[in-house]
Design an enzyme around this catalytic site. Structure first.
Site, PDB file in Angstrom:
ATOM      1  N   TYR A  65       0.850  -1.189   0.000  1.00 38.97           N
ATOM      2  CA  TYR A  65       0.000   0.000   0.000  1.00 38.97           C
ATOM      3  C   TYR A  65       0.889   1.244   0.000  1.00 38.97           C
ATOM      4  O   TYR A  65       1.943   1.271   0.624  1.00 38.97           O
ATOM      5  CB  TYR A  65      -0.898   0.007   1.229  1.00 38.97           C
ATOM      6  CG  TYR A  65      -1.947  -1.081   1.235  1.00 38.97           C
ATOM      7  CD1 TYR A  65      -2.995  -1.074   0.328  1.00 38.97           C
ATOM      8  CD2 TYR A  65      -1.897  -2.116   2.168  1.00 38.97           C
ATOM      9  CE1 TYR A  65      -3.964  -2.065   0.342  1.00 38.97           C
ATOM     10  CE2 TYR A  65      -2.863  -3.120   2.186  1.00 38.97           C
ATOM     11  CZ  TYR A  65      -3.893  -3.093   1.266  1.00 38.97           C
ATOM     12  OH  TYR A  65      -4.847  -4.073   1.289  1.00 38.97           O
ATOM     13  N   PHE A  89      -1.798  -7.388   1.207  1.00 37.12           N
ATOM     14  CA  PHE A  89      -3.193  -7.063   1.516  1.00 37.12           C
ATOM     15  C   PHE A  89      -3.414  -6.602   2.951  1.00 37.12           C
ATOM     16  O   PHE A  89      -4.494  -6.128   3.287  1.00 37.12           O
ATOM     17  CB  PHE A  89      -4.136  -8.241   1.218  1.00 37.12           C
ATOM     18  CG  PHE A  89      -4.236  -8.578  -0.237  1.00 37.12           C
ATOM     19  CD1 PHE A  89      -4.998  -7.803  -1.087  1.00 37.12           C
ATOM     20  CD2 PHE A  89      -3.549  -9.661  -0.766  1.00 37.12           C
ATOM     21  CE1 PHE A  89      -5.089  -8.100  -2.445  1.00 37.12           C
ATOM     22  CE2 PHE A  89      -3.630  -9.973  -2.119  1.00 37.12           C
ATOM     23  CZ  PHE A  89      -4.397  -9.192  -2.960  1.00 37.12           C
TER      24      PHE A  89
END
Length: 250
Positions: free
Chosen positions: A86, A97
């Site tokens: 991210y 994730f």
């Protein structure tokens, strides 16, 4: 482990240097990591990332090998492949994730939880779950991004710096060294790694390959293989139980 490893930053949310240091990974990964870092490709990656740091780039996560730290090679029962970390402040943990428990659950991860709830019948799961997947990693789920660093606000900014040389080697190490592993391949990027899982040794190790669209809201409901409704979490546990292995507590 020798050679150049990431230096743990005093700043918890970003990588501030790449220096020779003893930054541990769990049992089984050390030789592959050391071999890559001492290679020409590894040295090129080091120079590229250090150059970006020196130029003032904000790079995440602070511990790019977190997946290797939490999940020893011999304990890998499931592999979930992501693309890159991210790219928002405080989000990336070094696990595909996963985000810190204090972060808002991102859309793709929310769809993952939604699918688990659908498979288990637990309609409350979205309200109960935070975004940290550390408990999965501790059960033998290797949450591996194929690129291990990213710059703030710039998705895929490090995708071509050379990480794939290491992460492909790690995928092959699991496929050829472990038996009866479940590989969850979501989206075209992850499914492109099937060639690493179809060598004679890998095929003999009787792995289970589960393919579906990426859980992103842009693709989770679309054909040809919608993520929502894929049944992967139940299928993984059924497979593990048939091998005499403990299922994953999703």
């Amino acid at each position: 482990m020798q050679n150049e490893l990431f230096h743990a930053s005093k700043e918890p949310n970003r990588l501030t240097s790449w220096q020779p240091s003893d930054w541990p990974v769990a049992n089984g990964w050390g030789d592959a990591v050391a071999e890559f870092l001492s290679s020409e490709a590894g040295q090129g990656l080091r120079k590229a990332i250090q150059s970006r740091i020196d130029a003032g780039a904000v790079i995440y996560p602070p511990t790019p090998f977190k997946a290797l730290e939490l999940t020893p090679l011999q304990q890998v029962r499931v592999v979930i492949l992501g693309q890159d970390p991210y790219h928002g402040a405080g989000q990336a943990q070094g696990l595909a994730f996963s985000v810190a428990s204090t972060c808002k659950v991102p859309p793709s991860l929310r769809n993952i939880f939604k699918e688990i709830g659908r498979e288990t019948g637990d309609v409350t799961i979205l309200g109960m779950k935070n975004g940290s997947l550390v408990p999965w990693a501790e059960q033998g789920v290797l949450l591996l991004n194929t690129c291990l660093t990213v710059e703030d606000g710039l998705p895929a900014s490090h995708a071509k710096l050379g990480w794939v040389g290491l992460t492909d080697a790690l995928i092959s190490l699991v496929a050829q060294g472990n038996k009866n592993v479940v590989f969850m391949l979501w989206g075209a990027h992850a499914q492109a790694k099937q060639a690493l899982l179809q060598t004679p040794v890998s095929l003999a190790n009787q792995h289970l390959l589960l393919c579906a669209n990426h859980p992103s809201p842009l693709s989770a409901m679309r054909p040809p293989k919608p993520f929502i409704g894929c049944g992967h979490f139940r299928a993984a546990n059924v497979f593990l139980l048939k091998q005499g292995l403990q299922p994953i507590n999703w």
